[in-house]
Design a protein around this motif. Structure first.
Motif, PDB file in Angstrom:
ATOM      1  N   LEU A   6       2.606 -87.291  16.536  1.00 34.75           N
ATOM      2  CA  LEU A   6       3.033 -87.812  17.827  1.00 34.75           C
ATOM      3  C   LEU A   6       2.698 -89.279  18.006  1.00 34.75           C
ATOM      4  O   LEU A   6       3.043 -89.873  19.031  1.00 34.75           O
ATOM      5  CB  LEU A   6       2.380 -87.012  18.974  1.00 34.75           C
ATOM      6  N   ASP A   7       2.033 -89.896  17.037  1.00 36.17           N
ATOM      7  CA  ASP A   7       1.554 -91.268  17.173  1.00 36.17           C
ATOM      8  C   ASP A   7       2.536 -92.212  16.487  1.00 36.17           C
ATOM      9  O   ASP A   7       3.127 -91.889  15.460  1.00 36.17           O
ATOM     10  CB  ASP A   7       0.168 -91.402  16.533  1.00 36.17           C
ATOM     11  N   ASN A   8       2.696 -93.410  17.081  1.00 38.01           N
ATOM     12  CA  ASN A   8       3.556 -94.419  16.473  1.00 38.01           C
ATOM     13  C   ASN A   8       2.785 -95.383  15.586  1.00 38.01           C
ATOM     14  O   ASN A   8       3.331 -96.395  15.159  1.00 38.01           O
ATOM     15  CB  ASN A   8       4.305 -95.208  17.540  1.00 38.01           C
ATOM     16  N   ASN A   9       1.531 -95.059  15.311  1.00 41.76           N
ATOM     17  CA  ASN A   9       0.724 -95.888  14.404  1.00 41.76           C
ATOM     18  C   ASN A   9       0.916 -95.359  12.988  1.00 41.76           C
ATOM     19  O   ASN A   9       0.581 -94.200  12.698  1.00 41.76           O
ATOM     20  CB  ASN A   9      -0.751 -95.825  14.797  1.00 41.76           C
ATOM     21  N   PRO A  10       1.493 -96.164  12.089  1.00 39.91           N
ATOM     22  CA  PRO A  10       1.727 -95.655  10.728  1.00 39.91           C
ATOM     23  C   PRO A  10       0.454 -95.362   9.954  1.00 39.91           C
ATOM     24  O   PRO A  10       0.508 -94.686   8.917  1.00 39.91           O
ATOM     25  CB  PRO A  10       2.536 -96.782  10.068  1.00 39.91           C
ATOM     26  N   ALA A  11      -0.689 -95.834  10.432  1.00 42.24           N
ATOM     27  CA  ALA A  11      -1.940 -95.622   9.704  1.00 42.24           C
ATOM     28  C   ALA A  11      -2.608 -94.308  10.075  1.00 42.24           C
ATOM     29  O   ALA A  11      -3.574 -93.900   9.402  1.00 42.24           O
ATOM     30  CB  ALA A  11      -2.902 -96.788   9.962  1.00 42.24           C
ATOM     31  N   THR A  12      -2.152 -93.626  11.111  1.00 46.50           N
ATOM     32  CA  THR A  12      -2.778 -92.375  11.548  1.00 46.50           C
ATOM     33  C   THR A  12      -1.734 -91.288  11.688  1.00 46.50           C
ATOM     34  O   THR A  12      -0.539 -91.560  11.885  1.00 46.50           O
ATOM     35  CB  THR A  12      -3.505 -92.569  12.888  1.00 46.50           C
ATOM     36  N   VAL A  13      -2.187 -90.045  11.642  1.00 45.17           N
ATOM     37  CA  VAL A  13      -1.336 -88.869  11.833  1.00 45.17           C
ATOM     38  C   VAL A  13      -2.010 -87.977  12.863  1.00 45.17           C
ATOM     39  O   VAL A  13      -3.140 -87.501  12.648  1.00 45.17           O
ATOM     40  CB  VAL A  13      -1.113 -88.103  10.516  1.00 45.17           C
ATOM     41  N   ASN A  14      -1.364 -87.744  13.981  1.00 46.20           N
ATOM     42  CA  ASN A  14      -1.902 -86.935  15.073  1.00 46.20           C
ATOM     43  C   ASN A  14      -0.884 -85.862  15.460  1.00 46.20           C
ATOM     44  O   ASN A  14       0.037 -86.116  16.234  1.00 46.20           O
ATOM     45  CB  ASN A  14      -2.219 -87.799  16.294  1.00 46.20           C
ATOM     46  N   PRO A  15      -0.991 -84.668  14.909  1.00 43.67           N
ATOM     47  CA  PRO A  15      -0.083 -83.590  15.303  1.00 43.67           C
ATOM     48  C   PRO A  15      -0.408 -83.091  16.703  1.00 43.67           C
ATOM     49  O   PRO A  15      -1.537 -83.233  17.193  1.00 43.67           O
ATOM     50  CB  PRO A  15      -0.332 -82.513  14.247  1.00 43.67           C
ATOM     51  N   GLY A  16       0.615 -82.508  17.338  1.00 35.71           N
ATOM     52  CA  GLY A  16       0.409 -81.995  18.689  1.00 35.71           C
ATOM     53  C   GLY A  16       1.680 -81.369  19.250  1.00 35.71           C
ATOM     54  O   GLY A  16       2.662 -81.145  18.535  1.00 35.71           O
ATOM     55  N   ARG A  17       1.630 -81.095  20.549  1.00 34.24           N
ATOM     56  CA  ARG A  17       2.755 -80.469  21.241  1.00 34.24           C
ATOM     57  C   ARG A  17       3.292 -81.417  22.314  1.00 34.24           C
ATOM     58  O   ARG A  17       2.546 -82.217  22.898  1.00 34.24           O
ATOM     59  CB  ARG A  17       2.339 -79.146  21.901  1.00 34.24           C
ATOM     60  N   VAL A  18       4.588 -81.279  22.559  1.00 36.07           N
ATOM     61  CA  VAL A  18       5.281 -82.129  23.530  1.00 36.07           C
ATOM     62  C   VAL A  18       5.978 -81.226  24.545  1.00 36.07           C
ATOM     63  O   VAL A  18       6.639 -80.250  24.165  1.00 36.07           O
ATOM     64  CB  VAL A  18       6.299 -83.058  22.858  1.00 36.07           C
ATOM     65  N   GLN A  19       5.811 -81.551  25.815  1.00 35.40           N
ATOM     66  CA  GLN A  19       6.492 -80.849  26.899  1.00 35.40           C
ATOM     67  C   GLN A  19       7.258 -81.886  27.718  1.00 35.40           C
ATOM     68  O   GLN A  19       6.672 -82.664  28.484  1.00 35.40           O
ATOM     69  CB  GLN A  19       5.479 -80.128  27.794  1.00 35.40           C
TER      70      GLN A  19
END
Length: 467
Positions: free
Chosen positions: A359-372
Motif C-alpha cells: 500500500l506504500d508508494n515508497n519503492p524502498a519499503t513494502v507494507n501489505p494491508g487492506r483498503v476500504q
C-alpha cells in the motif's frame, strides 16, 4: 228547287271519296301501315336497352369511386391522429373505434339526374409505404399506440427500454483533469513572513474509454446489462522547486491501458408511467475488479533531498480499475410531458474491503494491508425537449459524493482514514440524441465540471444499435 237536292248528293259523294285519305293522314307520325310499324317499334326498344346498359355501367363506376373515397377518408383520419401523436411527443389515449364503412353505397339519385361518367372523380391513390405515413388503418393505429422515437431514446439513456430484445451499445468517452496544488514546507515568522520551501505541483490527466455494452430484454419488466470498458490513460506530473530552486520545474509522465472494471446489472420496472406518476426503474449492479488496481504499482523516484527523503516520485504505469468489488443500487424516474421529458435518479455504491501486497508508494519499503474505499452517493435530475420525432436535446445535473477511504496495515494497526480521499464531483451535462435509422441512435454529450473533484470537461459519444 230541284237544284238543291242535286247539290247535296254531289257533296255527299265527294265526302265519302275523301274519307280514306283523311283517315290515313290522321295516323301518328312514324306509324306506318302493316309490318313497317312493328319494325319501327323493335328499333326503339333496342335503343332503350343500350341506354339502360350505359347508365348501369356509369352507376357501377360511381359506386366503386364512392367506396374508395370512403376508405381513403378513413385512412386520412387515422394518419392525422398518428401524426398528432408523434408531434405531441406522446401517444394519446386510443379513441373509440370508428364505425365501419357500409358494404354497399346508398342508392344514388335517379338516372335522369346522374352526372355523366366523364365528370366522375378518379379515386385518390394511397401514399407509398416508405413515405413516412401509415399506409393502412392498422399501421396508423399501431403508430398511435407506439411512443415517439425521440422520447424512447431519452428513456433508453436514463434507464432502459423493456420492449427491445437485444441492444449493442458502442461508446467512446474522453475526460480531462487538470489539478494544481501549492505546497508550503516551512513556517510563518511574525504571522506574515514565510520561511521554507514553496513548491507548485500540477497533475494533468487524459482518459479515453471505449465501452461495449449489451442490453438484453428478458421480459416486459426485466432487462440485463453487461458493460465491458477498455481504458487508456496518460498523466503528466509537474513539480516546482526541483533541486531546492523555486524557479526550476521537474516534469514526468506515465501512461497505461487495459481492461477496466466489468459491471453486470439488471433493470426492473417497478411501475409504468401514468397520468400522475412517472415510470420508475430499479437498477442493481455488481462491479468486478478486472482492471489493474492502483496498489502495488512500482514507483520511479525522480528527486531525493539530502536526507534521502523522496521529493518527487511517479508511478511507472497508470491503473485501469479500483481493485475492489463494488455493489450499487439506483432508482430512476422518467415522466413525459408535452413537449418535455423530465427525469431524475438517486443511487448508492458500496465498496468491499480487499487486501493488497503493498500500500506504500515508497519503492524502498513494502507494507501489505487492506483498503476500504468510501461509500458513494449519487443524484441527478434533468429535462429533455423533443424537437421532432427523431431529435431531442437534454440538460442534466449530476453529483457524486464520496466518503473517505480507509487503510489498515497487516502489522496490527487500526483503520486509518486517508485525508483528501473524499470528494464532491458535480457535473452539468448537455446532450443530444438523433435517430440515425430505425435500429440505430446517435447520442452525444458534453459534461462541464462544476467542482474541483469533477473532470474539467468530458465528451461522450455512443451509438446504441437494436437487433
Amino acid at each position: 228547287m230541284r237544284a238543291a237536292p242535286l247539290t247535296f248528293a254531289l257533296a255527299a259523294a265527294l265526302a265519302c271519296t275523301a274519307a280514306p285519305a283523311i283517315a290515313q293522314d290522321a295516323r301518328p307520325a312514324g306509324e306506318e301501315p302493316g309490318g313497317q310499324g312493328q319494325a319501327a317499334a323493335g328499333e326503339a326498344s333496342a335503343s332503350e336497352r343500350a341506354e339502360m346498359a350505359r347508365m348501369m355501367q356509369e352507376l357501377a363506376a360511381l359506386k366503386a369511386a364512392y367506396s374508395q373515397e370512403v376508405r381513403r377518408l378513413r385512412e386520412l383520419d387515422m394518419q392525422m391522429q398518428a401524426l398528432q401523436a408523434r408531434i405531441s411527443g406522446r401517444a394519446p389515449a386510443a379513441p373509440q373505434p370508428q364505425q365501419a364503412a357500409p358494404q354497399s353505397a346508398p342508392a344514388p339519385a335517379p338516372a335522369a339526374q346522374a352526372p355523366p361518367a366523364a365528370t366522375a372523380q378518379a379515386p385518390a391513390q394511397a401514399p407509398p409505404p416508405d413515405a413516412g405515413y401509415a399506409s393502412s388503418a392498422e399501421d396508423a393505429e399501431r403508430a398511435r399506440e407506439e411512443e415517439a422515437r425521440s422520447v424512447s431514446d431519452v428513456r433508453q439513456q436514463q434507464q432502459a427500454l423493456f420492449n427491445q430484445r437485444l441492444v449493442i451499445d458502442n461508446g467512446i468517452s474522453y475526460n480531462r483533469y487538470d489539478r494544481k496544488q501549492l505546497t508550503l514546507n516551512g513556517f510563518l515568522a511574525l504571522d506574515a513572513i514565510f520561511l521554507g520551501n514553496i513548491a507548485i505541483e500540477n497533475v494533468e490527466s487524459d482518459t479515453f474509454t471505449y465501452n461495449l455494452a449489451l442490453r438484453w430484454g428478458v421480459s416486459p419488466r426485466l432487462t440485463l446489462n453487461l458493460d465491458v470498458p477498455w481504458i487508456w490513460r496518460r498523466t503528466v506530473y509537474q513539480k516546482g522547486g526541483a533541486g531546492g530552486a523555486a524557479a526550476v520545474i521537474a516534469q514526468s509522465h506515465t501512461s497505461g491501458s487495459g481492461l477496466g472494471d466489468v459491471t453486470a446489472s439488471a433493470n426492473y420496472r417497478l411501475f409504468t408511467e401514468s397520468s400522475f406518476l412517472p415510470e420508475a426503474v430499479l437498477t442493481l449492479g455488481v462491479t468486478a475488479p478486472t482492471g489493474r488496481e492502483p496498489y502495488g504499482i512500482p514507483w520511479r523516484v525522480l528527486e531525493r533531498d539530502e536526507d534521502d527523503f523522496i521529493r518527487f516520485a511517479v508511478p511507472e504505469e497508470q491503473p485501469t480499475g479500483n481493485g475492489v468489488w463494488q455493489a450499487s443500487a439506483s432508482l430512476s424516474a422518467v415522466k413525459a410531458t408535452e413537449p418535455a421529458i423530465l427525469f431524475g435518479n438517486v443511487g448508492y455504491t458500496r465498496s468491499f474491503a480487499a487486501s493488497f501486497d503493498d500500500l506504500d508508494n515508497n519503492p524502498a519499503t513494502v507494507n501489505p494491508g487492506r483498503v476500504q474505499l468510501g461509500q458513494a452517493f449519487t443524484l441527478g435530475a434533468g429535462v429533455a425537449f423533443a424537437f421532432n420525432e427523431r431529435t431531442s436535446l437534454s440538460i442534466a445535473y449530476n453529483n457524486r459524493f464520496n466518503a473517505r477511504a480507509r487503510t489498515r496495515y497487516d502489522d496490527g494497526g487500526e483503520w486509518t482514514k486517508l485525508i483528501g480521499s473524499d470528494g464532491n464531483a458535480a457535473t452539468l451535462s448537455l446532450g443530444v440524441t438523433h435517430a440515425l435509422s430505425p435500429s440505430a441512435t446517435f447520442v452525444g454529450m458534453l459534461g462541464i465540471g462544476l467542482t474541483p473533484d469533477a473532470p474539467d470537461f468530458s465528451l461522450n459519444f455512443k451509438v446504441p444499435y437494436t437487433l
